[in-house]
Design an enzyme around this catalytic site. Structure first.
Site, mmCIF file in Angstrom:
data_model
loop_
_atom_site.group_PDB
_atom_site.id
_atom_site.type_symbol
_atom_site.label_atom_id
_atom_site.label_comp_id
_atom_site.label_asym_id
_atom_site.label_seq_id
_atom_site.Cartn_x
_atom_site.Cartn_y
_atom_site.Cartn_z
ATOM 1 N N SER A 139 0.868 -1.200 0.000
ATOM 2 C CA SER A 139 0.000 0.000 0.000
ATOM 3 C C SER A 139 0.891 1.231 0.000
ATOM 4 C CB SER A 139 -0.869 0.008 1.255
ATOM 5 O OG SER A 139 -1.493 1.273 1.424
ATOM 6 N N TYR A 152 -1.168 -0.072 10.432
ATOM 7 C CA TYR A 152 -1.487 -0.511 9.059
ATOM 8 C C TYR A 152 -0.311 -0.177 8.129
ATOM 9 C CZ TYR A 152 -3.604 -1.010 4.495
ATOM 10 O OH TYR A 152 -3.852 -1.407 3.198
HETATM 11 P P1 NDP Z 1 -11.605 -6.062 0.803
HETATM 12 O O1 NDP Z 1 -12.014 -5.793 2.216
HETATM 13 O O2 NDP Z 1 -12.598 -5.881 -0.272
HETATM 14 O O3 NDP Z 1 -10.979 -7.530 0.676
HETATM 15 C C1 NDP Z 1 -10.156 -8.078 1.647
HETATM 16 C C2 NDP Z 1 -10.048 -9.572 1.429
HETATM 17 O O4 NDP Z 1 -9.141 -10.104 2.404
HETATM 18 C C3 NDP Z 1 -11.380 -10.280 1.599
HETATM 19 O O5 NDP Z 1 -11.524 -11.257 0.605
HETATM 20 C C4 NDP Z 1 -11.260 -10.933 2.955
HETATM 21 O O6 NDP Z 1 -11.985 -12.159 2.948
HETATM 22 C C5 NDP Z 1 -9.757 -11.218 3.018
HETATM 23 N N1 NDP Z 1 -9.287 -11.378 4.388
HETATM 24 C C6 NDP Z 1 -9.237 -10.447 5.365
HETATM 25 N N2 NDP Z 1 -8.775 -11.002 6.516
HETATM 26 C C7 NDP Z 1 -8.551 -12.310 6.241
HETATM 27 C C8 NDP Z 1 -8.095 -13.405 7.008
HETATM 28 N N3 NDP Z 1 -7.771 -13.278 8.302
HETATM 29 N N4 NDP Z 1 -7.983 -14.611 6.423
HETATM 30 C C9 NDP Z 1 -8.314 -14.760 5.116
HETATM 31 N N5 NDP Z 1 -8.746 -13.768 4.331
HETATM 32 C C10 NDP Z 1 -8.869 -12.554 4.899
HETATM 33 O O7 NDP Z 1 -10.352 -5.088 0.558
HETATM 34 P P2 NDP Z 1 -9.411 -4.854 -0.733
HETATM 35 O O8 NDP Z 1 -9.737 -5.770 -1.828
HETATM 36 O O9 NDP Z 1 -9.409 -3.407 -1.000
HETATM 37 O O10 NDP Z 1 -8.008 -5.208 -0.076
HETATM 38 C C11 NDP Z 1 -7.163 -6.225 -0.554
HETATM 39 C C12 NDP Z 1 -5.742 -5.878 -0.158
HETATM 40 O O11 NDP Z 1 -5.391 -4.621 -0.726
HETATM 41 C C13 NDP Z 1 -5.500 -5.725 1.349
HETATM 42 O O12 NDP Z 1 -4.264 -6.317 1.655
HETATM 43 C C14 NDP Z 1 -5.451 -4.217 1.564
HETATM 44 O O13 NDP Z 1 -4.662 -3.875 2.651
HETATM 45 C C15 NDP Z 1 -4.821 -3.793 0.255
HETATM 46 N N6 NDP Z 1 -5.032 -2.416 -0.159
HETATM 47 C C16 NDP Z 1 -6.293 -1.881 -0.270
HETATM 48 C C17 NDP Z 1 -6.444 -0.581 -0.694
HETATM 49 C C18 NDP Z 1 -7.764 0.072 -0.766
HETATM 50 O O14 NDP Z 1 -7.817 1.331 -0.760
HETATM 51 N N7 NDP Z 1 -8.866 -0.659 -0.893
HETATM 52 C C19 NDP Z 1 -5.289 0.228 -1.099
HETATM 53 C C20 NDP Z 1 -4.025 -0.430 -0.940
HETATM 54 C C21 NDP Z 1 -3.915 -1.702 -0.515
HETATM 55 P P3 NDP Z 1 -12.829 -12.755 4.178
HETATM 56 O O15 NDP Z 1 -13.347 -11.603 4.975
HETATM 57 O O16 NDP Z 1 -13.891 -13.578 3.509
HETATM 58 O O17 NDP Z 1 -11.853 -13.597 4.922
HETATM 59 C C1 8X3 Z 2 -5.084 1.530 1.618
HETATM 60 C C2 8X3 Z 2 -4.735 2.869 1.086
HETATM 61 O O1 8X3 Z 2 -4.384 5.306 1.693
HETATM 62 O O2 8X3 Z 2 -6.206 4.109 2.797
HETATM 63 O O3 8X3 Z 2 -3.947 0.744 1.739
HETATM 64 O O4 8X3 Z 2 -3.930 3.675 3.411
HETATM 65 S S1 8X3 Z 2 -4.811 4.024 2.313
#
Ligand code: NDP
Ligand code: 8X3
Length: 255
Positions: A139, A152
């Protein structure tokens, strides 16, 4: 031989969109997540296009991850790609007001979960050899601090540094390692972060034209389809609407 990609956190957001993108291209899929109903529905849908295997497992649970990966049938003995995507942020309050349980959950998921999955799948990626890839989802929060990013951001800085270090240890195996580092993206991420608060979710994205999960899926697909001699080390991306706020200065200091 058909390529296989293993994607953690495929029940929503980036992981789900990435699963769809690779299914479209005919890759075999191993998809994980904790929410069984969602995973089952996605696997059922995508199995019309390709071979899909769903693993309902919590990435924080080392023994469960070991058992789930050990249960993979022989046709998954080699993997071309691992997408370490499962992750979350919990809260954005200043550090002194944070709940230590939330900090534990972020460390356990974003660091330890990614660590377990990587270590457990390395033999299968190395068995594939040239052309195999690990793609870790970091991120911008791992690169630039902002108020409330503390743990985070720290977990995502770990992802970036771990990925670079892994590359050194995988020298000679042909296995590539990439971190993608997205900025503001619209997904359930912000509902999870703000405890299901729809108003805060809406405010996060209002007027911002954030990146969409499909944009990330396309980026991941591009990275994992580079020629076998090319390693994208790090790829940071933001929506055009997002940039840097600049240094903050406390002007209340006396004397
Ligand atoms: P979502 O919340 O849409 O998806 C997160 C996914 O992670 C879900 O499928 C969830 O599945 C899974 N997950 C969370 N905790 C667990 C666990 N303990 N075990 C197994 N699976 C888990 O978020 P995003 O798609 O946006 O995020 C995906 C990745 O991208 C993350 O690592 C996030 O930090 C990163 N990210 C997101 C950004 C954003 O702005 N959205 C920007 C930069 C990075 P379930 O709950 O079914 O287990
Ligand atoms: C998620 C992006 O800017 O919310 O990783 O931290 S930010």
């Amino acid at each position: 031989m058909t390529s296989t990609v293993f994607i953690t956190g495929a029940t929503s957001g980036f992981g789900e969109a990435t699963a769809r993108r690779f299914a479209e291209a005919g890759w075999k899929l191993v998809l994980t997540g904790r929410r069984k109903e969602r995973l089952d529905a996605l696997c059922a849908e995508l199995s019309a296009k390709t071979e899909v295997l769903g693993l309902v497992v919590d990435v924080r649970d080392r023994q469960a991850m070991e058992a789930a990966i050990a249960s993979l049938p022989p046709s998954f003995d080699t993997l071309q790609a691992l997408v370490n995507n499962a992750g979350l942020a919990l809260g954005a309050d200043p550090a002194p007001q944070c709940d230590l349980d939330d900090w534990d959950t972020m460390v356990d998921t974003n660091i330890k979960g990614l660590m377990y999955t990587t270590r457990l799948l390395l033999p299968r990626l190395i068995a594939h050899g040239r052309g195999a890839s690990i793609l870790n989802v970091g991120s911008v929060a791992g690169n630039y601090p902002y108020p409330g990013s503390h743990v985070y951001g720290g977990t995502k800085a770990f992802v970036g540094q771990f990925s670079l270090s892994l590359r050194c240890d995988l020298r000679g195996t042909g296995v590539r390692v990439t971190t993608i580092e997205p900025g503001l993206c619209e997904s359930e991420f912000s509902l999870v972060r703000f405890g299901g608060d729809q108003a805060r979710y809406d405010a996060t994205y209002a007027g911002a034209e954030p990146i969409q999960p499909q944009d990330i899926a396309e980026t991941i697909f591009w990275v994992l389809n580079q020629p076998a001699h090319v390693n994208i080390n790090t790829l940071e991306l933001m929506p055009v609407s997002q940039d840097w706020a600049g240094f903050a200065i406390d002007r209340s200091v006396k004397g």
